[in-house]
Design an enzyme around this catalytic site. Structure first.
Site, short mmCIF file in Angstrom:
data_model
loop_
_atom_site.label_atom_id
_atom_site.label_comp_id
_atom_site.label_asym_id
_atom_site.label_seq_id
_atom_site.Cartn_x
_atom_site.Cartn_y
_atom_site.Cartn_z
N CYS A 55 -4.14 -7.79 2.72
CA CYS A 55 -3.50 -7.87 4.04
C CYS A 55 -4.48 -7.48 5.15
CB CYS A 55 -2.29 -6.94 4.09
SG CYS A 55 -0.93 -7.46 3.02
N GLU A 57 -4.01 -5.51 7.68
CA GLU A 57 -4.00 -4.08 7.96
C GLU A 57 -4.96 -3.34 7.05
OE1 GLU A 57 0.42 -5.36 8.49
OE2 GLU A 57 -1.34 -6.03 7.37
#
Length: 130
Positions: A55, A57
């Site tokens: 991801c 993030e």
């Protein structure tokens, strides 16, 4: 109501995915502000083998930890770039997945996230404590 600092993070995440967007590969951008005020961005890393995908993030957090070590996460946000065929081509804030919430919590139990429902009233958001 979003603060100017939140808007700055949204703009940084949006710029990251605008620069690196690849349909079906890089569709999500993220930005985080460390507790010492630095901003780090990342884009998701997709993979043919789904469990290998990372991801956006996590990429942003990895950049921060690599550059300055563990300084904590003040705020984090993720945005999604629309696919070419979508009528609405706006980049929008998306809520983080459960894994990203857990990862952020592992690095800073008091972190703050900007979520879709804060920006787009009525947006679907998975509620999960962090």
């Amino acid at each position: 109501m979003l603060s100017d600092r939140d808007q700055e993070l949204i703009a940084a995440a949006s710029e990251a995915i605008k620069r690196r967007y690849r349909n079906d590969w890089q569709e999500v951008g993220a930005a985080l502000r460390t507790r010492d005020g630095r901003i780090y961005t990342g884009v998701n890393l997709d993979a043919y083998l789904g469990r290998m995908a990372v991801c956006a993030e996590a990429v942003a957090l990895g950049r921060a930890v690599t550059d300055v070590g563990e300084t904590g996460i003040e705020t984090i946000v993720a945005v999604r770039h629309p696919e070419p065929a979508e009528a609405d081509q706006a980049i929008v804030v998306v809520s983080p997945c459960g894994s990203c919430r857990e990862l952020s919590w592992d690095y800073d139990r008091w972190y703050r996230r900007v979520a879709a429902e804060q920006v787009q009233p009525g947006a679907h958001a998975v509620r999960m404590p962090h």
